[in-house]
Design an enzyme around this catalytic site. Structure first.
Site, short mmCIF file in Angstrom:
data_model
loop_
_atom_site.label_atom_id
_atom_site.label_comp_id
_atom_site.label_asym_id
_atom_site.label_seq_id
_atom_site.Cartn_x
_atom_site.Cartn_y
_atom_site.Cartn_z
N ARG A 72 -9.70 -8.54 10.47
CA ARG A 72 -9.73 -9.57 9.42
C ARG A 72 -10.73 -10.67 9.80
NH1 ARG A 72 -3.66 -8.85 9.72
NH2 ARG A 72 -3.43 -6.91 8.56
N ARG A 128 0.82 -1.21 0.00
CA ARG A 128 0.00 0.00 0.00
C ARG A 128 0.85 1.25 0.00
NH1 ARG A 128 -4.42 -0.73 3.81
NH2 ARG A 128 -5.04 -1.78 1.92
N TYR A 129 1.88 1.26 0.79
CA TYR A 129 2.73 2.44 0.93
C TYR A 129 3.96 2.29 0.04
CZ TYR A 129 -0.06 3.33 5.13
OH TYR A 129 -1.08 3.56 6.01
N CYS A 138 -11.40 -8.48 15.68
CA CYS A 138 -10.43 -8.61 14.59
C CYS A 138 -10.90 -7.91 13.32
CB CYS A 138 -10.20 -10.09 14.27
SG CYS A 138 -8.95 -10.35 13.00
N LYS A 192 -3.44 4.62 6.95
CA LYS A 192 -3.68 5.18 8.28
C LYS A 192 -3.62 6.71 8.24
CE LYS A 192 -1.50 1.12 10.25
NZ LYS A 192 -0.97 0.54 8.99
N ASP A 204 -12.20 -0.48 13.03
CA ASP A 204 -12.50 -0.51 11.59
C ASP A 204 -13.98 -0.75 11.29
OD1 ASP A 204 -9.99 -0.03 10.56
OD2 ASP A 204 -9.39 -2.13 10.75
N CYS A 230 -4.26 -17.81 14.53
CA CYS A 230 -3.95 -17.09 15.75
C CYS A 230 -4.18 -18.02 16.92
CB CYS A 230 -4.86 -15.87 15.89
SG CYS A 230 -4.36 -14.49 14.84
N ASP A 251 -7.76 3.90 10.00
CA ASP A 251 -7.30 3.21 8.80
C ASP A 251 -8.41 3.37 7.77
OD1 ASP A 251 -5.60 1.78 7.19
OD2 ASP A 251 -5.23 0.22 8.67
N CYS A 303 -9.49 -12.66 18.44
CA CYS A 303 -10.00 -11.44 19.04
C CYS A 303 -11.36 -11.16 18.44
CB CYS A 303 -9.07 -10.27 18.73
SG CYS A 303 -7.38 -10.54 19.27
N ARG A 343 7.14 0.04 1.95
CA ARG A 343 7.00 -1.08 2.88
C ARG A 343 5.81 -1.96 2.52
NH1 ARG A 343 5.46 3.77 4.42
NH2 ARG A 343 3.83 4.19 5.93
C1 LIG Z 1 -0.26 -0.45 8.85
C2 LIG Z 1 0.24 -0.88 7.58
C3 LIG Z 1 1.60 -0.76 7.24
C4 LIG Z 1 2.61 -0.16 8.19
O1 LIG Z 1 2.33 1.18 8.43
P1 LIG Z 1 3.27 2.01 9.37
O2 LIG Z 1 2.56 3.32 9.52
O3 LIG Z 1 4.58 2.12 8.67
O4 LIG Z 1 3.40 1.27 10.66
C5 LIG Z 1 2.00 -1.18 6.00
N1 LIG Z 1 1.14 -1.70 5.11
C6 LIG Z 1 -0.17 -1.81 5.40
C7 LIG Z 1 -1.08 -2.39 4.38
C8 LIG Z 1 -0.67 -1.43 6.64
O5 LIG Z 1 -1.96 -1.56 6.91
#
Ligand SMILES: *Cc1c(COP(=O)(O)O)cnc(C)c1O
Length: 434
Positions: free
Chosen positions: A144, A122-123, A142, A347, A303, A135, A340, A139, A126
């Site tokens: 998911r 997504r980002y 959850c 986020k 969520d 799990c 989110d 929870c 990362r």
């Molecule tokens: C939360 C999340 C991350 C990590 O986000 P950070 O703000 O760097 O902790 C990465 N990918 C996805 C899809 C997420 O939901």
């Protein structure tokens, strides 16, 4: 010698009368005897649910299965179980069956943003890597939930290989977040293999692991597990405490082991109605986390997943909690409160406002006590126009060949090196008329 409390002794007897308490701290025993039916909960609490209520619980479990480790169940206070934060996080509530118009199956579009099995990208820099679909406990809150219990499996090597291949061929991924399910459901050997493979990829700078084991099954944090993880530093570990009552002696021991071994620890809480939607509870939680060398990282707004509506609070509750933390307690104890966003928006941080007004010379601010104050802007500030050519710039950024990627979003609008003047939605009527 470990002293077990009476609740744990009784529960162990009920679950496994031959073995009893002797295996309580064996995480595999705990997993094998995870509680999935109403009977054990009833006997452990010394209650008998009325027939009609029982039927509703059963109906809820049929849709969203129940699973609690004996350890976590033993934390419930039988004298006030209906209001118990551990009970509410682990025991089904028929309210989960209500589906509202705004509920979504995959609220974060994790499945849509998935370029390879198990990967959510997504980002820019990362990825989330789901290496487990299991799990130790489910929870009730959850995000998911749609997946909980339906296919309980740990992905095969071939499937993990495809995720690894994606990371290998995507050089902008410098941060891999192992998630699930719970990655610590994997055997030490399997984890060792995945971590080893990740560490062979030169552009993977850090590895993060998201796990709830320190909370719901602290005995999973064994010396053997630590010995494996230690080979792959830097590894950051994030866990998920929601209430001060969850921080027990066993948890403290698990967290100390991880911190002593050099893993930076973080915590992600979810704001949950009737569980921790209280400034006093949250303040105590974050303070206790620091005592255990865990840095509160995120506080999540609950969520929009199906079955979670009874856990949701208004956003104002989260802002009220942030207001009660910022300035009032240690800065490091203050998490970032985030929503989110649906559709994979990621986020979005939410804060009370501290910047009250602004002139060309001054900004007006308020602090946590209500002091209204000013900050005088500098009389002269020579802006540096950046064309990303650091050779010509007086500032020193010696990147040593690291790749930089184009700016995105508002960062792009603010930049000097990109001509974009506006970010405009392309599906408006005005645009389609053109
Ligand atoms: C939360 C999340 C991350 C990590 O986000 P950070 O703000 O760097 O902790 C990465 N990918 C996805 C899809 C997420 O939901």
């Amino acid at each position: 010698m470990t002293i077990f409390n009476k609740r744990q002794q009784e529960l162990a007897e009920q679950i496994d009368s031959k073995i009893g308490i002797s295996k309580w701290k064996d995480w595999k025993w705990q997993l094998k005897h995870a509680i999935t039916g109403l009977e054990t909960v009833e006997s452990s609490l010394g209650v008998k649910f009325p027939e009609q209520q029982r039927a509703r619980f059963k109906e809820t479990i049929d849709k969203f299965p129940m699973r609690v480790t004996p350890y976590y169940l033993s934390l419930v206070d039988p004298n006030d179980y209906q209001n118990d934060p551990v009970f509410k996080q682990s025991f089904p509530d028929p309210a989960e069956l209500q589906v509202f118009a705004h509920d979504m199956l995959d609220p974060l579009a994790e499945d849509k943003d998935s370029p390879a099995p198990g990967i959510t990208h997504r980002y820019p820099d990362r990825v989330l890597f789901h290496i487990s679909n299991v799990c130790s406990m489910y929870c009730r809150h959850c995000t998911r939930k749609r997946k909980v219990g339906d296919v309980d499996y740990i992905p095969k090597k071939e499937s993990i290989e495809q995720g690894l291949a994606y990371i290998r061929e995507t050089p902008q991924v410098r941060d891999v977040l192992l998630s699930g399910g719970d990655p610590f459901m994997l055997s030490d050997e399997y984890l060792d293999w995945i971590l080893w493979e990740l560490r062979q990829i030169p552009h993977v700078e850090i590895i993060r692991i998201g796990t709830r084991m320190p909370v719901v099954l602290p005995y999973r944090i064994t010396d053997e597990l630590i010995a494996v993880l230690k080979n792959y530093q830097p590894v950051w570990i994030n866990t998920h405490f929601n209430h001060p009552r969850e921080i027990t002696t066993s948890c403290r021991e698990a967290l100390a082991k991880l911190a002593d071994a050099g893993f930076p620890l973080g915590n992600q809480s979810v704001l949950l109605a009737g569980i921790n939607d209280c400034p006093r509870i949250m303040k105590r939680l974050v303070q206790m986390l620091l005592m255990n060398r865990v840095r509160p990282y995120y506080l999540y707004q609950c969520d929009l997943a199906e079955g979670l509506s009874h856990f949701r609070t208004p956003v104002s509750k989260g802002i009220e909690i942030m207001e009660s933390l910022i300035g009032h307690t240690t800065g490091m104890a203050v998490p970032t409160y985030v929503i989110d966003a649906p559709e994979g928006g990621g986020k979005i941080p939410i804060m009370p406002n501290y910047l009250i007004s602004w002139s060309t010379h001054k900004v007006v601010l308020r602090n946590y006590e209500g002091v209204i104050t000013t900050y005088k802007e500098p009389d002269s500030y020579e802006p540096v126009f950046c064309d990303r050519n650091c050779e010509k710039c007086v500032l020193n950024l010696k990147l040593e060949g690291a790749t930089e990627y184009p700016a995105v979003g508002i960062e792009k609008l603010l930049s000097d090196y990109d001509d974009t003047v506006a970010l405009v939605p392309t599906d408006t009527e005005r645009y389609t008329r053109r």
